[in-house]
Enzyme design. Structure first.
Site, mmCIF file in Angstrom:
data_model
loop_
_atom_site.group_PDB
_atom_site.id
_atom_site.type_symbol
_atom_site.label_atom_id
_atom_site.label_comp_id
_atom_site.label_asym_id
_atom_site.label_seq_id
_atom_site.Cartn_x
_atom_site.Cartn_y
_atom_site.Cartn_z
ATOM 1 N N GLY A 26 0.817 -1.212 0.000
ATOM 2 C CA GLY A 26 0.000 0.000 0.000
ATOM 3 C C GLY A 26 0.843 1.251 0.000
ATOM 4 N N ALA A 27 0.539 2.166 -0.926
ATOM 5 C CA ALA A 27 1.274 3.426 -1.001
ATOM 6 C C ALA A 27 0.360 4.587 -0.625
ATOM 7 C CB ALA A 27 1.870 3.614 -2.400
ATOM 8 N N TYR B 194 -0.903 7.075 2.792
ATOM 9 C CA TYR B 194 -0.118 7.959 3.666
ATOM 10 C C TYR B 194 0.937 7.185 4.450
ATOM 11 C CZ TYR B 194 -3.413 11.711 2.784
ATOM 12 O OH TYR B 194 -4.155 12.669 2.181
ATOM 13 N N GLU C 168 -16.981 17.706 4.618
ATOM 14 C CA GLU C 168 -16.148 18.350 3.592
ATOM 15 C C GLU C 168 -16.763 18.169 2.208
ATOM 16 O OE1 GLU C 168 -12.060 16.840 4.443
ATOM 17 O OE2 GLU C 168 -11.706 18.916 5.071
ATOM 18 N N ASP D 95 -5.044 3.024 8.319
ATOM 19 C CA ASP D 95 -6.414 2.614 8.645
ATOM 20 C C ASP D 95 -6.514 1.141 9.012
ATOM 21 O OD1 ASP D 95 -6.877 5.187 7.886
ATOM 22 O OD2 ASP D 95 -8.229 4.723 6.230
ATOM 23 N N GLN E 115 -2.954 12.112 9.323
ATOM 24 C CA GLN E 115 -1.951 12.585 10.268
ATOM 25 C C GLN E 115 -1.317 11.444 11.035
ATOM 26 O OE1 GLN E 115 -1.987 16.168 13.600
ATOM 27 N NE2 GLN E 115 -3.889 15.327 12.893
ATOM 28 N N LYS F 231 -5.929 25.120 6.347
ATOM 29 C CA LYS F 231 -6.151 23.855 5.647
ATOM 30 C C LYS F 231 -5.207 23.752 4.436
ATOM 31 C CE LYS F 231 -8.662 20.219 4.155
ATOM 32 N NZ LYS F 231 -8.794 18.968 4.885
#
Lengths: 396, 396
Positions: free
Chosen positions: B11-12, B14, B170, B297, B314, B373
């Site tokens: 997985g690439a 974050y 959002e 996640d 983050q 932001k």
């Protein structure tokens, strides 16, 4: 006290808008009340619609606000949809009102002719209005987006264009140009995309110069278009098309460009029609009602060989000029003119930088023809909107 | 002859990309073979996906080619999809091959959590990848185009967003900004468009500062968003959603943002999971296999109050830093570090020029928050790609 005559023009397509513009110029103040009725508050440039349909140009470049074309001090504009024409009562019933007239100009444009092929009405899209081409563009993009969710459905990347007349040929040319861009945008292998152009006649663009047609086909085949000529579509289904040969082409997108007929309202109004088109006399008046002029795709007019003229922008515009002249003559009690179409030329684009055409006695192809196509488009903008419109919407 | 250890990063996102970038920097030549596996040849910036989903920004601004981020002399990149992880065999089965490892980093990201609500999987779209947001954008535009063909279907202009967490909030902010543009583009009366944001919890953005949440709701309501809080979705159907209250909202578009769970492959691999997330120790290693690191996640990690940290970019990035450090330590036989997340701040955008956020001890709202932001977005681009990437993809 005598009332001044009321002229109602139905439709602001090529014929209607030219009629209105010419009347605005020719009639003196108080010679007539002129009302132009149109479904939208814009005129659209039908010959340009194949581009926004494929997504190679923005729909805004194919339409012009009617308020920017006509002088609303001289001509009333009513944005409404015509529901019914009552030629005996000299009335037009609109969605939201009624108009009485002394002279009527019917320029309501054509409708897709499906020749009774089952499913075309329900499942095929048409290149016929700003709304319809935005739908085609969004539909095509949506197919690519859906394919990225479910790549087991190759039919999402198969596009069928029914009809290889002018509109069909011009549309596949644009679509073939758009595909590489869509493939980049959606990360799709271009080899997976198929564009079919299916035509029942033995040749594309029947009636056009065979050498140029051959050139067009070879240009489009090089862009990846697969032609199936002399092949009728038997049925259109939610899954694609079934051909007369029995072959089924699975496709999420069918665009039908195979024919144009006149507006259905005309039959309902009691006019004698042939494929929805009203036979007019040489002054462009209905043979049944001499205060009704019919122009554009709604009018049926025969050339000297006894064949009907094709429903083109060129003829509609020239009819608009004659129609306005004859309306003015009728009001002034002067003699009317006969309509004599002058076919100046015909150019079909084949996508970016490629076209074929006959202008005067010259056969054109490639970049020269593509340039001529742009000149013709600009000339039209000039006719209806002058230099400002050419600057705003024109493209070289 | 001793072989150098093999590290495979799955997985690439974050977590994975930061791990790879840090390993590339920390490891010396010949200390380890590092292979990064990712389904796409690009990394995407998940926190930016609400914009291309609504169509307010281009998807290209939410992704970066992996080849532009990693040094392929130091790290091997394999574009493939992971089919199975076999932790006992120290093997990963790819769609088109097999990889053996000594150390595995699982950063496969989350999947939508539908909480068993019927129909969400089949009929709702998710904001989770470049492909998925392009689908949402095209789907929305297609609804407008279809409405112009059939204006008797108001549900085409009704948009339901399930979940009022960060992503949901959002996204509705962007969508509300996009609607006036779409209405102009398709000649649609903006009054006909409805955007619902439906949340089962009694408040939007549960757990966030109530004053800021109230501000967000009032900003979004002014833009026309209709909130239904404390209202669960009972079912999603092809026609829209049915609420727990029995009310049905007919809608052609349902976007589900209501939850994230870990990747299903992890359960299938035999890891003990909670909602698809693997509980890791303080060094970020699986409690079952000490050569398997889990980040992002897919990892379950508890804060000092015993509550799991939320699946945020983050935390994933900070985990990437610790993970790379601990991999290097493992290879060198040095002591590992404990992962200690530092929550620097959280900002949620509410569309153009509006946001809310907490940065350090400051509550921000309005233009200041929106500016912050953008700074956070640019900082991320700087971390992964340096100044060149900021210049290419950054926006102020």
């Amino acid at each position: 006290m005598s009332r001044i005559p009321r002229i109602v023009i139905l439709g602001a397509g090529y014929g209607g808008i030219v009629t209105a513009l010419r009347l605005q110029k020719e009639l003196n103040y108080n010679e007539a009340d002129v009302t132009l009725v149109n479904k939208h508050d814009y005129h659209y440039i039908t010959t340009h619609l194949h581009m926004p349909a494929a997504g190679t140009d923005h729909p805004e470049n194919a339409r012009v606000d009617i308020s920017k074309l006509i002088d609303e001090f001289k001509i009333d504009f009513v944005k409404s949809t015509v529901i019914e024409i009552r030629p005996q009562d000299r009335k037009v019933i609109l969605e939201d009102g009624t108009l009485s007239y002394d002279y009527l100009v019917v320029g309501l444009g054509g409708e897709p002719e499906t020749f009774g092929i089952p499913g075309l009405k329900e499942y095929a899209m048409n290149i016929r209005s700003i709304n319809s081409v935005r739908l085609i563009r969004e539909h095509i993009e949506y197919q690519f987006a859906q394919f990225k969710r479910d790549s087991s459905r190759p039919e999402l990347l198969t596009f069928v264009v029914g009809g290889a007349g002018f509109t069909g040929i011009e549309f596949v040319g644009e679509l073939a140009d758009r595909v590489p861009e869509l493939c980049r945008e959606f990360d799709v292998d271009p080899k997976l995309v198929k564009i079919y152009n299916i035509e029942a006649a033995p040749t594309a663009m029947p009636g056009f110069d065979p050498e140029l047609v051959q050139y067009a086909i070879s240009v489009l085949e090089k862009k990846g278009v697969i032609f199936k000529l002399a092949t009728a579509i038997k049925e259109c289904t939610p899954d694609g098309v079934v051909l007369a040969t029995g072959e089924e082409i699975k496709s999420g997108t069918v665009v039908w460009t195979g024919g144009i007929r006149g507006n259905r309202l005309l039959e309902e109004a009691g006019f004698e029609t042939m494929r929805g088109r009203i036979k007019v006399d040489k002054t462009l008046r209905s043979t049944q009602f001499d205060n009704v002029f019919v122009i554009g795709d709604c009018s049926l007019i025969f050339n000297e060989e006894g064949r009907p003229y094709p429903p083109t922008a060129q003829i509609a515009m020239q009819q608009g000029v004659t129609c306005a002249h004859n309306l003015t003559a009728a009001i002034r009690g002067e003699p009317m003119k006969e309509f004599k179409p002058q076919i100046k030329g015909t150019v079909a684009s084949l996508g970016k930088g490629e076209a074929i055409g006959i202008v005067g006695k010259y056969k054109l192809k490639g970049a020269t023809a593509a340039f001529m196509k742009k000149i013709i488009d600009m000339r039209y903008l000039y006719i209806i909107g002058g230099i400002p419109l050419v600057l705003r919407k024109g493209r070289l």
